[in-house]
Design a protein around this motif. Sequence first.
Motif, PDB file in Angstrom:
ATOM      1  N   GLY A 294      39.844  71.357  50.595  1.00  0.00           N
ATOM      2  CA  GLY A 294      41.099  71.961  50.161  1.00  0.00           C
ATOM      3  C   GLY A 294      40.950  73.270  49.397  1.00  0.00           C
ATOM      4  N   ARG A 295      39.705  73.726  49.169  1.00  0.00           N
ATOM      5  CA  ARG A 295      39.531  74.999  48.423  1.00  0.00           C
ATOM      6  C   ARG A 295      39.637  76.184  49.359  1.00  0.00           C
ATOM      7  NH1 ARG A 295      37.929  73.834  42.845  1.00  0.00           N
ATOM      8  NH2 ARG A 295      37.314  71.679  42.949  1.00  0.00           N
ATOM      9  N   HIS A 296      40.031  77.307  48.775  1.00  0.00           N
ATOM     10  CA  HIS A 296      40.112  78.552  49.553  1.00  0.00           C
ATOM     11  C   HIS A 296      38.806  79.321  49.396  1.00  0.00           C
ATOM     12  CE1 HIS A 296      44.439  78.400  50.483  1.00  0.00           C
ATOM     13  NE2 HIS A 296      44.484  77.687  49.362  1.00  0.00           N
ATOM     14  N   ILE A 297      38.194  79.645  50.515  1.00  0.00           N
ATOM     15  CA  ILE A 297      36.918  80.376  50.467  1.00  0.00           C
ATOM     16  C   ILE A 297      37.013  81.625  51.330  1.00  0.00           C
ATOM     17  CG2 ILE A 297      34.436  80.266  50.901  1.00  0.00           C
ATOM     18  CD1 ILE A 297      34.417  77.398  50.414  1.00  0.00           C
ATOM     19  N   LEU A 298      36.624  82.740  50.744  1.00  0.00           N
ATOM     20  CA  LEU A 298      36.542  83.985  51.510  1.00  0.00           C
ATOM     21  C   LEU A 298      35.077  84.232  51.848  1.00  0.00           C
ATOM     22  CD1 LEU A 298      37.561  86.787  52.503  1.00  0.00           C
ATOM     23  CD2 LEU A 298      37.443  87.567  50.140  1.00  0.00           C
ATOM     24  N   VAL A 299      34.803  84.434  53.135  1.00  0.00           N
ATOM     25  CA  VAL A 299      33.429  84.741  53.566  1.00  0.00           C
ATOM     26  C   VAL A 299      33.480  86.041  54.360  1.00  0.00           C
ATOM     27  CG1 VAL A 299      31.439  83.961  54.916  1.00  0.00           C
ATOM     28  CG2 VAL A 299      32.887  82.269  53.787  1.00  0.00           C
ATOM     29  N   THR A 300      32.606  86.979  54.026  1.00  0.00           N
ATOM     30  CA  THR A 300      32.528  88.186  54.857  1.00  0.00           C
ATOM     31  C   THR A 300      31.265  88.109  55.702  1.00  0.00           C
ATOM     32  OG1 THR A 300      31.344  89.473  53.191  1.00  0.00           O
ATOM     33  CG2 THR A 300      33.755  89.580  53.145  1.00  0.00           C
ATOM     34  N   ALA A 301      31.316  88.752  56.874  1.00  0.00           N
ATOM     35  CA  ALA A 301      30.180  88.642  57.805  1.00  0.00           C
ATOM     36  C   ALA A 301      30.007  89.945  58.577  1.00  0.00           C
ATOM     37  CB  ALA A 301      30.439  87.498  58.788  1.00  0.00           C
TER      38      ALA A 301
END
Length: 408
Positions: free
Chosen positions: A197-204
């Motif tokens: 349920g957590r919001h995670i931002l990942v850049t790639a």
Amino acid sequence: MERSSTSAERSLNRKVLLGITGGIAAYKSATLLRLLVKAGAEVQVVMTRSAHDFVTPLTLATLSKRPVLTDLFVHDGSGRWNDHVHLARWADVMIIAPATANTLAKMAHGICDDLLLACFLSAEAPVYVAPAMDLEMYKDASTLSNLNLLRERGVRSIGPESGELASGLVGEGRMTEPEAIVERLISDLLGASKLQGRHILVTAGGTQEAIDPVRYIGNRSSGRMGFALAEEAASRGAMVNLVTGPVSLTTDRPGVTRTDVVTAAEMASACKSLQPEQDITIMCAAVADLRPKDPASNKIKKQGAVRSLELEGTEDILAWMGAGKRKGHILVGFALETNDELIRAKEKLERKNLDLLVMNSLKDEGAGFGHDTNKVSLLMPGKDPEELPLMSKADVARIILDRIEELI
Ligand code: CTP
């Protein structure tokens, strides 16, 4: 910028060795395989010779998109054999469904007369069995004691259930339904993740900075590490925003919302607009530090072209996030160093106000750009660096997310 999204649900991105033995419940193994694949698992089927009488290898090979294996030796004169040690090490989990009384007996007594049993003996990963047999066979003292012996040694048993059996008798011995087996595997293997349920931002990936409409300054980042992180986080139940530079990768993992960008400025603007709702940010992208100051609006001709480019700095997105970090927000950065690695990485950890820094060293063979494997060290404030061995990017992603869970 292009955005596409899918709903969040947990998926089982694990490598599953599915053992099938010769019982009537083997017809359900095709459904189990289908459900495992649908849940995101990569499945290798190993079946006993007698299982062929109940379900065809063609069906299972088609569903798993991999050849089905039965024999220890390949009888084609090549002298090859199916490497049980490699298969067993490949697997994150082994499930034998259905497990007949015969196979359970052999497992309990170390008999190793086919590939499935050789894999079982070599397995380091958790092993599950879903016993299936007729009432009297299940109730037989030898079967019950074999199953108990296996349980004592750590084999996990799912079922059997009570109900109508193939013989027409009613009682214990039915294989647990495939849906329930998959549910159990998901809950055991993914556990109650703190990422749920957590919001995670990942850049790639890397960014591209235009020199003119045709050429750009770019880097060799493939995006694989960032995609592995996004997929692993989603399979733990996180709602993932994946902001990626131009890459040749795709993901259909539920729970991942993808935003495609090209330049460092576009990546900065996408990250800044997503930032307020994030609990965790993992800046895995290789963002350009410099860009051409005045990109030409028409293609530069070689005749009369200037031989140098004037560059200007891009905004450091991670430093911007570190400077304005909210309490409880976990910030993870990446660093790629070629010399004085640890000293520089520690300095970066502090300067950018990070909770975790993942350091790649290009010196390590098989690590970094373009490889499926990576060798990294993890740095956290006040802790000794954790140096990981060379491993797949999917495994590195798991360890990074384990450490992040410890920080929550
Ligand atoms: N990064 C960023 N924005 C930039 C450049 C980098 O957010 N414009 C992030 C990367 O995603 C990575 C980290 O910063 O997580 C490491 O960047 P790196 O280029 O290695 O470090 P720098 O601080 O730029 O220092 P140096 O170039 O001296 O190594």
